[in-house]
Design an enzyme around this catalytic site. Structure first.
Site, mmCIF file in Angstrom:
data_model
loop_
_atom_site.group_PDB
_atom_site.id
_atom_site.type_symbol
_atom_site.label_atom_id
_atom_site.label_comp_id
_atom_site.label_asym_id
_atom_site.label_seq_id
_atom_site.Cartn_x
_atom_site.Cartn_y
_atom_site.Cartn_z
ATOM 1 N N GLU A 1 24.556 21.601 109.430
ATOM 2 C CA GLU A 1 24.297 20.631 109.980
ATOM 3 C C GLU A 1 24.821 20.552 111.370
ATOM 4 O OE1 GLU A 1 26.289 18.034 107.209
ATOM 5 O OE2 GLU A 1 28.113 19.106 107.179
ATOM 6 N N ARG B 1 33.319 19.352 97.220
ATOM 7 C CA ARG B 1 34.362 18.514 97.564
ATOM 8 C C ARG B 1 35.623 19.395 97.338
ATOM 9 N NH1 ARG B 1 33.270 14.290 94.906
ATOM 10 N NH2 ARG B 1 31.767 13.595 96.327
ATOM 11 N N HIS C 1 29.500 23.297 102.237
ATOM 12 C CA HIS C 1 28.287 23.502 101.896
ATOM 13 C C HIS C 1 27.789 24.994 101.742
ATOM 14 C CE1 HIS C 1 27.839 19.369 102.572
ATOM 15 N NE2 HIS C 1 28.326 19.432 103.944
ATOM 16 N N HIS D 1 34.937 21.632 106.311
ATOM 17 C CA HIS D 1 34.998 20.384 107.231
ATOM 18 C C HIS D 1 35.432 19.088 106.794
ATOM 19 C CE1 HIS D 1 30.786 20.600 105.764
ATOM 20 N NE2 HIS D 1 30.763 19.304 106.081
#
Length: 271
Positions: free
Chosen positions: A79, A157, A61, A137
């Site tokens: 996050e 992605r 991200h 991740h």
């Protein structure tokens, strides 16, 4: 307005048709995510449960600075994950075993060897990981976790195990950090203890065991925050918030915590 947050069940091909209590999946549904819809009074944060039966894609991200530079507004995504259940071989891929440049990562993403370059962490309930923007991740199979994140849906992605979904290699390589994951972002959280899990720069997150201490009350007392019970219940005004649900509190004094319970509480910080 109700303090209880609306819940959205999200079907995913990698989700589960049998969920741990208190959740249930409707017959024929594979539920991968359960969202607590962000309230208008606190749109910056999204809290969700994630349950996996297969590995999720390798992804990354961007940061707020990167999305602002592209004219997308403040849409970065940092996050964190608190593991609530894990099968014996469950693992997370976070960062890399060594340092790699963008060309090496692109090549590895295209031929699938990026899995072997990543650093894989065996997990158990109570493990906690903060995922800064730019950290490559992947969540493996057999994991149940609570995710607290900036409320953004921008995901690049990089690799998807041959599934027929779009990859975002140009965008992803522009923000991905080809480096090992830092130990400071990982801890094991005791089941029965007060723990500050995150303290800025974008949000704060605490685990409260029983009644909150004065320090927590002072830090969260300045504005609205989210309440996510993991054991027992909390009351916001006259409404009970129990495990499997979440709530919005406008003031710290509005919440009655269960002296025998446990909660996560989360609040945005900064601009």
């Amino acid at each position: 307005m109700s303090a209880v947050l609306p819940i959205r069940e999200v079907e995913k091909p990698w989700g589960r048709d049998a969920l741990p209590a208190p959740f249930t999946a409707r017959e024929g549904k594979r539920i991968g995510e359960i969202w607590f819809e962000p309230p208008p009074a606190l749109p910056q944060l999204l809290v969700k449960y994630i349950f996996t039966s297969e590995a999720l894609s390798v992804q990354v991200h961007p940061s707020d600075a990167e999305t602002l530079a592209k004219g997308l507004g403040r849409q970065g995504k940092e996050e964190c994950w608190l593991i609530v259940s894990a099968e014996p071989d469950a693992k997370l891929g976070i960062g890399f075993r060594d340092k790699y440049d963008a060309d090496m990562l692109r090549k590895a993403a295209l031929d699938g060897s990026i899995e072997q370059l990543m650093q894989w962490h065996a997990v158990r309930p109570g493990d906690f990981f903060y995922i800064p923007a730019g950290t490559v991740h992947a969540i493996g199979a057999g994991v149940g976790l609570i995710e607290v994140q900036q409320n953004s849906d921008i995901t690049y992605r990089l690799y998807d195990y041959g599934r027929p979904r779009e990859l975002h290699l140009d965008e992803g390589m522009a923000v991905a950090k080809g480096e090992p994951y830092q130990d400071q972002y990982h801890m094991h959280v005791p089941d029965r203890d007060d723990v500050t899990l995150v303290e800025g720069p974008l949000f704060r997150l605490d685990q409260i065991e029983g009644l909150p201490n004065e320090d927590v009350a002072l830090r969260y007392g300045a504005g609205s925050f989210l309440v996510i019970p993991t054991r027992g219940e909390a009351r916001i005004g006259s409404e009970a918030i129990r495990p499997g649900s979440g709530g919005l509190a406008a003031r710290f004094d509005d919440v009655a915590f269960d002296e025998n319970g446990a909660c996560l509480i989360a609040q945005p910080v900064g601009a």
